[in-house]
Design a protein around this motif. Structure first.
Motif, PDB file in Angstrom:
ATOM      1  N   GLN A 108       0.848  -1.262  -0.278  1.00  0.00           N
ATOM      2  CA  GLN A 108      -0.275  -0.078  -0.087  1.00  0.00           C
ATOM      3  C   GLN A 108       0.834   1.167  -0.088  1.00  0.00           C
ATOM      4  O   GLN A 108       0.653   1.936  -0.840  1.00  0.00           O
ATOM      5  CB  GLN A 108      -1.114   0.173   1.028  1.00  0.00           C
ATOM      6  N   GLU A 109       2.417   1.364   0.198  1.00  0.00           N
ATOM      7  CA  GLU A 109       2.577   2.310   1.105  1.00  0.00           C
ATOM      8  C   GLU A 109       4.418   2.084   0.972  1.00  0.00           C
ATOM      9  O   GLU A 109       4.846   1.509   1.277  1.00  0.00           O
ATOM     10  CB  GLU A 109       1.964   3.302   2.298  1.00  0.00           C
ATOM     11  N   PRO A 110       5.003   2.416  -0.239  1.00  0.00           N
ATOM     12  CA  PRO A 110       5.830   2.393  -1.028  1.00  0.00           C
ATOM     13  C   PRO A 110       6.531   2.972  -0.063  1.00  0.00           C
ATOM     14  O   PRO A 110       8.329   2.561  -0.097  1.00  0.00           O
ATOM     15  CB  PRO A 110       6.147   2.162  -2.549  1.00  0.00           C
ATOM     16  N   MET A 111       6.497   4.078   0.475  1.00  0.00           N
ATOM     17  CA  MET A 111       7.981   3.978   1.632  1.00  0.00           C
ATOM     18  C   MET A 111       8.680   3.812   3.113  1.00  0.00           C
ATOM     19  O   MET A 111       8.801   3.882   3.460  1.00  0.00           O
ATOM     20  CB  MET A 111       7.241   5.882   2.479  1.00  0.00           C
ATOM     21  N   SER A 112       7.334   2.740   3.168  1.00  0.00           N
ATOM     22  CA  SER A 112       7.282   2.047   4.377  1.00  0.00           C
ATOM     23  C   SER A 112       7.817   0.666   4.112  1.00  0.00           C
ATOM     24  O   SER A 112       8.044  -0.160   4.536  1.00  0.00           O
ATOM     25  CB  SER A 112       6.423   1.621   4.836  1.00  0.00           C
ATOM     26  N   SER A 113       7.690   0.477   2.758  1.00  0.00           N
ATOM     27  CA  SER A 113       8.285  -0.508   1.914  1.00  0.00           C
ATOM     28  C   SER A 113      10.166  -0.042   1.383  1.00  0.00           C
ATOM     29  O   SER A 113      10.607  -1.931   1.834  1.00  0.00           O
ATOM     30  CB  SER A 113       7.797  -1.232   1.199  1.00  0.00           C
ATOM     31  N   LEU A 114      10.198   1.146   0.958  1.00  0.00           N
ATOM     32  CA  LEU A 114      11.561   1.410   0.718  1.00  0.00           C
ATOM     33  C   LEU A 114      12.709   1.284   1.684  1.00  0.00           C
ATOM     34  O   LEU A 114      11.964   2.311   2.396  1.00  0.00           O
ATOM     35  CB  LEU A 114      11.426   2.000  -0.361  1.00  0.00           C
ATOM     36  N   MET A 170       6.119   8.332  -8.177  1.00  0.00           N
ATOM     37  CA  MET A 170       7.689   7.593  -8.817  1.00  0.00           C
ATOM     38  C   MET A 170       8.413   6.300  -7.864  1.00  0.00           C
ATOM     39  O   MET A 170       8.419   5.987  -8.239  1.00  0.00           O
ATOM     40  CB  MET A 170       9.040   9.115  -8.098  1.00  0.00           C
ATOM     41  N   ARG A 171       8.114   6.578  -6.632  1.00  0.00           N
ATOM     42  CA  ARG A 171       8.221   5.567  -5.483  1.00  0.00           C
ATOM     43  C   ARG A 171       7.216   4.627  -5.893  1.00  0.00           C
ATOM     44  O   ARG A 171       7.556   2.936  -5.489  1.00  0.00           O
ATOM     45  CB  ARG A 171       7.799   5.979  -4.310  1.00  0.00           C
ATOM     46  N   GLN A 172       6.285   4.484  -5.982  1.00  0.00           N
ATOM     47  CA  GLN A 172       5.715   3.400  -6.739  1.00  0.00           C
ATOM     48  C   GLN A 172       5.568   2.392  -7.614  1.00  0.00           C
ATOM     49  O   GLN A 172       5.651   1.473  -8.091  1.00  0.00           O
ATOM     50  CB  GLN A 172       3.607   3.800  -6.761  1.00  0.00           C
ATOM     51  N   ARG A 173       5.924   3.557  -8.681  1.00  0.00           N
ATOM     52  CA  ARG A 173       6.627   2.820  -9.885  1.00  0.00           C
ATOM     53  C   ARG A 173       8.253   2.279  -9.396  1.00  0.00           C
ATOM     54  O   ARG A 173       8.581   1.053 -10.362  1.00  0.00           O
ATOM     55  CB  ARG A 173       6.509   3.715 -10.942  1.00  0.00           C
ATOM     56  N   VAL A 174       8.606   2.697  -8.391  1.00  0.00           N
ATOM     57  CA  VAL A 174      10.153   1.895  -8.410  1.00  0.00           C
ATOM     58  C   VAL A 174       9.896   0.382  -7.283  1.00  0.00           C
ATOM     59  O   VAL A 174      10.265  -0.904  -7.949  1.00  0.00           O
ATOM     60  CB  VAL A 174      10.517   2.407  -7.071  1.00  0.00           C
TER      61      VAL A 174
END
Length: 339
Positions: A108-114, A170-174
């Motif tokens: 759901q939240e790319p910032m918490s996964s990256l 952009m984070r979601q694309r990553v």
């Protein structure tokens, strides 16, 4: 891409039950969940927050904490080598080899996964290296290729950025690049457009559709946004209080929802109708999974509930017409059919 009707399922979930352990309490987060996904099929799993959608997705990859969760039933996934792995009973090392290589997940939240302290390029290269074992130079070139495919502006520069330097889109694309780095057969997209503006949402959905057509992978698209479902999926699973309550083709379910919860969901979505009709919110709230009501879990919020029936008998998920499955004690009643 439409899956072949006679193709063997890529995923078969059979009577899956997920129980969280909270001290002396047992919380049934998933109850008797059964469905299948065929190669190349796009299936939407929908429902309100708290209905158990993400929990089911995490269970498919064995990502639930086994020390605090009891999982029973079967999650059979057909791997690229045609072997079938049951995630529920498999050893952790076998599940690790499945993740990324055969099944990947967008969270759901790319910032918490990256990882905030590593550059984007290093994180994608690591994902590639875990399964494909490419030399670093080749892995770096593959990371660049993926960002280019995903339409990331200045992809070379992006590889040197840290996550906080990128926008949400952009984070979601990553995250999608990392998920696709090993060409998985199944992509689990868990609310991949949450917190993105509508323009970026549309771009991400179009991107997933394009990649699905190119790669032929199956997608389980988990969302609460029914507007996105019609854009991407061919089949829909409606979930409420940890159970599948309706299943069918998106076109058929949207045109003629059989389960009152599905009807309520469709009435509550924003629409530009121009006829002055207001959105009709669903009354009440999703029930506490630790204290589920007797009978049908939806009956306290259901306008069609009958006392002595819906509050005393638990409905089963039964096959109906038009390849449908419905969990409702009154699904064939004239009042529901004609309303």
């Amino acid at each position: 891409m439409s899956p072949a009707s006679d193709a063997q399922p890529l995923v078969e979930i059979d009577d899956l039950n997920i129980v969280f352990k909270a001290g002396k309490r047992s919380i049934p987060a998933g109850r008797n969940i059964s469905f299948a996904i065929k190669p190349g099929e796009v299936v939407a799993l929908v429902g309100e927050s708290g209905s158990g959608k993400s929990t089911a997705g995490l269970a498919m990859l064995g990502l639930l904490d086994r020390s605090r969760t009891a999982v029973s039933g079967a999650i059979r996934i057909r791997r690229k080598n045609d072997a079938v792995l049951d995630v529920v009973s498999a050893k952790e090392r076998d599940i690790r080899s499945l993740r990324g290589n055969d099944v990947a997940m967008i969270f759901q939240e790319p910032m918490s996964s990256l990882n905030p302290v590593y550059r984007i390029g290093d994180q994608i290269v690591e994902a590639i290296g875990v399964h494909r074992r490419l030399p670093r130079q080749q892995a770096w070139a593959e990371a660049l290729r993926l960002l280019e495919i995903l339409g990331v502006p200045s992809p070379v520069a992006c590889l040197s950025y840290y996550p906080h330097q990128l926008s949400g889109g952009m984070r979601q694309r990553v995250m999608i690049a990392m998920a696709l780095s090993c060409n998985p057969s199944l992509l689990i997209a868990d609310e991949p457009t949450t917190a993105l503006d509508v323009t970026i949402q549309a771009q991400i959905v179009e991107l997933l559709k394009s990649l699905q057509r190119q790669n032929g992978m199956a997608i389980l698209f988990i969302t609460h946004d029914l507007g996105l479902v019609a854009e991407i999926a061919s089949r829909i699973l409606v979930m409420y209080a940890g159970q599948i309550v309706e299943e069918g083709l998106v076109s058929e379910v949207f045109a003629n929802p059989k389960m009152p919860y599905t009807r309520a969901l469709l009435r509550s979505r924003p629409q530009f109708r121009g006829d002055g009709q207001k959105i009709k919110a669903i009354g009440g709230a999703v029930p506490n999974l630790a204290a589920l009501p007797a009978g049908c879990s939806f009956h306290p919020r259901c306008e069609y509930a009958l006392g002595g029936l819906c509050d005393s008998r638990e409905p089963q998920l039964l096959a109906g017409e038009e390849s449908r499955k419905i969990r409702c004690l009154r699904s064939n009643d004239t009042e529901l059919v004609m309303s």
